[in-house]
Scaffold this active site. Structure first.
Site, PDB file in Angstrom:
ATOM      1  N   VAL A 143      -7.396 -98.473 -17.619  1.00 24.01           N
ATOM      2  CA  VAL A 143      -6.044 -97.994 -17.929  1.00 24.01           C
ATOM      3  C   VAL A 143      -5.902 -96.739 -17.075  1.00 24.01           C
ATOM      4  CG1 VAL A 143      -4.517 -97.030 -19.684  1.00 24.01           C
ATOM      5  CG2 VAL A 143      -5.985 -98.975 -20.244  1.00 24.01           C
ATOM      6  N   PRO A 144      -5.168 -96.851 -15.969  1.00 24.38           N
ATOM      7  CA  PRO A 144      -5.228 -95.865 -14.886  1.00 24.38           C
ATOM      8  C   PRO A 144      -4.425 -94.588 -15.116  1.00 24.38           C
ATOM      9  CG  PRO A 144      -3.696 -97.601 -14.316  1.00 24.38           C
ATOM     10  CD  PRO A 144      -4.292 -97.980 -15.638  1.00 24.38           C
ATOM     11  N   CYS A 145      -4.922 -93.726 -15.985  1.00 24.61           N
ATOM     12  CA  CYS A 145      -4.205 -92.487 -16.269  1.00 24.61           C
ATOM     13  C   CYS A 145      -4.111 -91.584 -15.042  1.00 24.61           C
ATOM     14  CB  CYS A 145      -4.821 -91.755 -17.453  1.00 24.61           C
ATOM     15  SG  CYS A 145      -6.579 -91.486 -17.345  1.00 24.61           S
ATOM     16  N   HIS A 146      -4.936 -91.828 -14.035  1.00 23.21           N
ATOM     17  CA  HIS A 146      -4.850 -91.023 -12.816  1.00 23.21           C
ATOM     18  C   HIS A 146      -3.544 -91.271 -12.064  1.00 23.21           C
ATOM     19  CE1 HIS A 146      -6.645 -94.836 -11.473  1.00 23.21           C
ATOM     20  NE2 HIS A 146      -6.063 -94.609 -10.305  1.00 23.21           N
TER      21      HIS A 146
END
Length: 112
Positions: A67-70
């Site tokens: 889950v690409p919070c970046h």
């Protein structure tokens, strides 16, 4: 996929986390590799009026980097923060992940 063979969406749905965090993480899965979204836009997509609440959910993301919070950045295009840090090695890591994906973001930094 994880070792158990479940998709990340299924793992998020089955996780023992708040419904709000599930909404944030599932919406973030729709942001493609190489693209970014602001905290405010992510909040709007899930019907929330608080970019800060979204930021707090991302701070506690147990599914990163799947889950690409970046991929979430500030409204002015700066990185703002990552993993609960506003500078240092975590922000360097966020910059590297986005650069590797070919995402556009402001090279300047600010205090969020």
């Amino acid at each position: 996929m994880s070792d158990s063979g479940q998709s990340i969406r299924a793992r998020v749905m089955q996780a023992d986390i708040s419904p709000f965090r599930k909404k944030v993480y599932l919406a973030l899965l729709d942001v493609p590799r190489g693209e970014t979204i602001t905290y405010g836009e992510l909040a709007r997509r899930i019907g929330c009026r608080s970019a800060q609440a979204v930021g707090q959910a991302l701070r506690h993301n147990p599914f990163a980097p799947e889950v690409p919070c970046h991929r979430v950045i500030a409204a002015d295009g700066t990185l703002c923060g990552f993993n609960g840090h506003r500078d240092g090695p975590e922000l360097v890591r966020k910059r590297r992940l986005l650069t590797e994906e070919g995402a556009l973001f402001a090279k300047k930094e600010k205090t969020c």
